[in-house]
Every structure is written in structure tokens, then in C-alpha cells.
Enzyme design. Sequence first.
Site, mmCIF file in Angstrom:
data_model
loop_
_atom_site.group_PDB
_atom_site.id
_atom_site.type_symbol
_atom_site.label_atom_id
_atom_site.label_comp_id
_atom_site.label_asym_id
_atom_site.label_seq_id
_atom_site.Cartn_x
_atom_site.Cartn_y
_atom_site.Cartn_z
ATOM 1 N N ASP A 179 34.764 -12.507 -6.695
ATOM 2 C CA ASP A 179 34.272 -11.199 -6.265
ATOM 3 C C ASP A 179 33.509 -10.587 -7.433
ATOM 4 O O ASP A 179 33.986 -10.603 -8.561
ATOM 5 C CB ASP A 179 35.467 -10.303 -5.897
ATOM 6 C CG ASP A 179 35.241 -9.544 -4.619
ATOM 7 O OD1 ASP A 179 34.252 -8.796 -4.568
ATOM 8 O OD2 ASP A 179 36.040 -9.697 -3.684
ATOM 9 N N ASP A 233 30.380 -7.167 -4.006
ATOM 10 C CA ASP A 233 31.005 -5.988 -3.419
ATOM 11 C C ASP A 233 29.994 -4.847 -3.255
ATOM 12 O O ASP A 233 29.230 -4.554 -4.178
ATOM 13 C CB ASP A 233 32.131 -5.539 -4.367
ATOM 14 C CG ASP A 233 32.969 -4.424 -3.800
ATOM 15 O OD1 ASP A 233 33.669 -4.669 -2.806
ATOM 16 O OD2 ASP A 233 32.946 -3.301 -4.351
ATOM 17 N N GLU A 291 28.121 -8.007 0.434
ATOM 18 C CA GLU A 291 28.745 -7.125 1.416
ATOM 19 C C GLU A 291 27.707 -6.056 1.756
ATOM 20 O O GLU A 291 27.353 -5.241 0.906
ATOM 21 C CB GLU A 291 29.999 -6.478 0.821
ATOM 22 C CG GLU A 291 30.775 -5.695 1.852
ATOM 23 C CD GLU A 291 31.826 -4.764 1.251
ATOM 24 O OE1 GLU A 291 32.718 -4.363 1.990
ATOM 25 O OE2 GLU A 291 31.738 -4.434 0.052
ATOM 26 N N HIS A 328 40.122 -8.379 3.924
ATOM 27 C CA HIS A 328 41.132 -7.449 3.427
ATOM 28 C C HIS A 328 40.827 -5.989 3.769
ATOM 29 O O HIS A 328 41.621 -5.120 3.471
ATOM 30 C CB HIS A 328 41.247 -7.611 1.906
ATOM 31 C CG HIS A 328 39.973 -7.221 1.223
ATOM 32 N ND1 HIS A 328 38.813 -7.961 1.332
ATOM 33 C CD2 HIS A 328 39.647 -6.144 0.467
ATOM 34 C CE1 HIS A 328 37.856 -7.367 0.669
ATOM 35 N NE2 HIS A 328 38.324 -6.251 0.129
ATOM 36 N N ASP A 329 39.645 -5.720 4.344
ATOM 37 C CA ASP A 329 39.312 -4.345 4.743
ATOM 38 C C ASP A 329 39.432 -4.146 6.252
ATOM 39 O O ASP A 329 39.237 -3.031 6.742
ATOM 40 C CB ASP A 329 37.861 -4.014 4.353
ATOM 41 C CG ASP A 329 37.673 -3.917 2.853
ATOM 42 O OD1 ASP A 329 38.645 -3.577 2.147
ATOM 43 O OD2 ASP A 329 36.551 -4.199 2.389
HETATM 44 C C1 NOJ Z 1 34.607 -3.093 -0.623
HETATM 45 C C2 NOJ Z 1 35.906 -3.793 -0.817
HETATM 46 O O1 NOJ Z 1 35.981 -4.853 0.099
HETATM 47 C C3 NOJ Z 1 36.983 -2.760 -0.637
HETATM 48 O O2 NOJ Z 1 38.252 -3.327 -0.549
HETATM 49 C C4 NOJ Z 1 36.870 -1.775 -1.761
HETATM 50 O O3 NOJ Z 1 37.786 -0.729 -1.555
HETATM 51 C C5 NOJ Z 1 35.466 -1.187 -1.855
HETATM 52 N N1 NOJ Z 1 34.445 -2.173 -1.707
HETATM 53 C C6 NOJ Z 1 35.243 -0.543 -3.188
HETATM 54 O O4 NOJ Z 1 35.122 -1.537 -4.176
#
Ligand code: NOJ
Length: 567
Positions: free
Chosen positions: A102, A206, A264, A335-336
Site C-alpha cells: 500500500d 491510497d 484507489e 477493508h473499507d
Molecule cells: C483509503 C483507505 O482504504 C482507508 O482505509 C483509509 O481510511 C483512507 N484511504 C485514508 O487513508
Amino acid sequence: MENFVKTRWYKDSVVYQIYPRSFKDGNGDGIGDIRGIIEKLDYLKELGITAVWLSPCYKSPNADNGYDISDYRDIMDEFGTLDDWKEMTAGLHERGIKLIMDLVVNHTSDEHYWFQESRKSKDNPYRDYYIWRKGRGKNGKKPPNNWTSRFGGPAWKYDETTKEWYMHLWAEKQPDLNWDNPKVRKEVQDLVKYWLDLGVDGFRCDVITYISKTVLPDGTIPDGKFNPIAVGDEYFCHGPHIHEYLHELNEKVLSHYDSMTVGEAANVTLEEGLKYTAEDREELDTIFFFDHVESDMMMQVIPKKFDLRKLKAVFTKWQKGMFGKGWIALYYENHDQPRSLGRFTGKYGDHRKEAAKMLAVSLHMQQGTPYVYQGQELGMTNFKFKSVNEMRDQLATNIWNMIKYIPLVRRLFIPIMNRRSRDHGRMPMHWSADKYAGFSEVTPWYEPNPNYVDINVEESEKDPDSVLNFYKKLIALRKDPEVAHIIKNGVYTEYYPKNKDLYVYERSYKGETILIVCNFKHKNVEFKLPKEIAFNDAKLVISNYNDSLPLSSMTLRPYEAFVYKIS
Ligand code: NOJ
């Protein structure tokens, strides 16, 4: 590098995402770590995946579970040491598995040395590594503008030492880096090179679409539709220099390695997605788009009724729009996101396994690189929260703190979180029916979902019909000489886009075609073979109901899914 040609290996890969805190505890402290991952390398190999995306494992005070980095070149104490990391990386490589790390460079932790320096004085050499502004109002005690943090509240924090505000689009402890400063871009290039030289094969970037911000005239309040966690998006998402900065990173570092990037890309349109991923532009290699995981959400958090037609329209838009021009990541979970079971399938009841397998088929036969999030291969499910005390995610607790005194709204909190919480996917992985799901031998940082006694790796390995064994077959198709080239290269055609229950599409490459049929419903659904399709020598590729050839018209059983090679 002379005569260097990228192999674009990611186009043949299936990636497995590891969220280290929840994957496997290897040192008996209740927290997942790198030694835990080392224990499970053979599991990954047997699953057949060919790359791992490892969520952040760098030094971090963990305000946002590692997405707040205080040292980019070292490993978080709770997760182990750099030597552990090297052993893990070698173990992955020995098994033919690539490693995608990441890359979190929109922001750092406020405990990073750069920020510690930056906040000391206005003339500190690191001052411009971050985005500092004077406040509005008489004493400058009002934030410089009305932008909001994606975690709620203002996107600015006042700092007493220099009496200015710094920008943080996420938590207060995650100050945003100033990418307009060439020194910051050089730091990022150097750290990317550092990890590539240590053997990393790629990066998941990210919130990369947020790195270039509009330069704000101090005190201006941009217009914006009110969304408590999205005010200002139009000023910093796909900002003015984003493509230039990504191209620079690629040219200076990434292009010299046989590496890959996946960005992302929140709020990305197809048009913008093509700019990020077109090979000749040399920016990113692939992106995660969000349209499909927003097909049952409003304003990113408020659930709305799932409509399969919307999901299909998103997939079709991206499949057709990117064909021959760019490359995408295929995912339902990370994970989100909450677990996909129940979310895109309605109540699956006693058809959990069929539903999980059907979802997998619906995604993996598309063009792009599929991502499997830890536990998805078991058909892990969402948890039923009863109280905020059962949640660990800062996003959830922030929302709760904002609304807990508003009587009507507070009642919606638990139902919304049961649909939306990021904690669903962050609970420990289920390895066995032993105490704590075999994740740890001591009380873990997060209790596993109690259904681990039935849904776990040990059971799944024994059950020939398990979701896990199905995933193994499905993943293997990406290497199967009968179909791999069609899955990778085939033209996508959708059938019955208006059908509310079925997702039917074909992929066709140089006269060879596969047909994919998925019933998204917990009921029997009538299916007619599209009249354009001749079904003479059809050969079953995979199905979730060990069955025979479909007739030109047939009844699909709950969550039935199959793939046939029809020419
Ligand atoms: C995206 C990540 O996937 C998430 O888990 C994180 O809270 C935010 N970016 C901030 O880095």
C-alpha cells in the site's frame, strides 16, 4: 533502463488482499502480523492467487489502522520487523506470488518527522511539505474554507504553535502532503524506489485521486452541495496537476521496474479512468472505481435498496469503455467495504454458499484483475452490531459522536452501520473452529464473528462443496488454456440488461466464446438462452450446482451460476 519492456503481469493475476491486523496473529499478542502471514503462505499458494496486496504495515500510531504512516521505511512494531517482512516477501516470491504494497502518500501521520518539523515554525524547511493556511475571521480562528474531512468535521485543524491551520482530508492525525512542493514528490519517488529495490512488485495507491489540490485563495468558501463528508471534493479530487504528478512518478521510478500500480480512484468517471490507465499516458496501470459499491448507497454512507440493473449497468459501462484502452481492478470487497453477501444478494438464508460462489463468478469472468479480500473466499458474512461499543473503526465512532445527541438520527445509526460499517470486513479471519477462530491464542484486538464455528478455513478445506474449493477452481481458470485467453482478452457483451434477477454476459475472443449466467436471487428464475447464441457443442467451464447442460429455456435455481464455453 535500456530495452526494458513491461510484462504487464497483472493482467494475468488474481490478487489476494491481506489486512494484516486481522489476518493471523503469529506472535501471540492478539494482533495479526507478518509472522502470521508467513505461517499462511502455503494457504495462499494453494488458493492459486498470484499476487498479494498487503494493506499498510509501516510504522504508524494507528489512528487509522496503518493508513497514518510515521515512517515509510520501516515496519510497525505490532506487525514485526523489516527482517520478518523480507522473509515474508522471499516466501511469497518462492511460491510465485508477487507483492503489492500500500502506498499512502496523500497524507502522513502527524507523528511523521516531516510533520513534526513542519509544525514548528513558518520558516522550517519542512513547512511546505504540508498545506498550511491562515484562518478566516477576525482572529483567524475559523477554518480557511468549508471543506470537510472524509471522516466528518472540518478538513482543517488549528495549530497553536504557528497559529495557522493544516489540511487533513481524513483524520486530524493524517495531515495532507503538499504535492505541489517538488521536494515532497522527490521524497515519494525515493521511497517508492526504496521498496522496489527491496523486491516489491507493485503498489496500491491510497486515495491517489486526491493528491493534487486547487491552490486556495485564503478565506474563500467554495460552493458545494452539502454532504457532511464530501464538501470540497470538486476542488481536490482529480485536481489540476494529478495527471502530471502521476506521470512524473511513473517516468522517474515506476517505468524502470516491471512493477504495477492500482490506484484507489474515488469519484472516477470513465473518461477520467481512461486518462489514469491508458498505457501510452504512463500514469497508473489500473484503478479501483467505486460506482458499483455505491450502487446501494447515497452520499457514500446512507444505504439504499440494491437494484441489480444498476450494478450491471456499472459493470457494462466499465467493461465496454475500458476495452482495449485501459485496465481495471475487479472487486466487491476490501477493508473499507462491508461483506458482499447479503449486500448484493438480498437475504441468502440457507444458500450462503451458492450466493458467495455466484458473486465470484459474476466478477471473475469480466475483463480486469480480480481481487479477493481475505475471508471472501470462505463466504464470510457481515456481523450484526447492536451497539457502537462493538465497533473499532474511527469513521464509525466519529459519525456516532456527531449524531448521538440527535434523537431521530441516532436511532438510524445501528441499522446504517449494519449495512455500511467498515468493521464488517476488519474482523479477524476465520482459520478454524477453535477459540478466537484460530486467529490468535489470546483475546484478539477484535472478537471474531461468532459464526466462525461454521465458516472457517479448516472446515472449508474438508468440504468439497465449500466456497473455498470453488474459489480455487475459479482462480485456476485464469491459467486454463481452454479459457484463460478469452477471460483476459474477450469482447464483453451483455444480455438482458433490464432483467432484475439475472446477470448474463458473454466474452468472445477470436471466434471462441464463453457465456456467463448468474441468478442474483434467492428464488427460481426463468432463463431463456439469448437467440443470438447457438448452444450445440457447449462445454461446462464451471458451475455452482454440479449440473448438466442447460436447455434453451430453463429454470435457474437460487443463486445458480454457470459458465459455458459455447464456441
Ligand atoms: C483509503 C483507505 O482504504 C482507508 O482505509 C483509509 O481510511 C483512507 N484511504 C485514508 O487513508
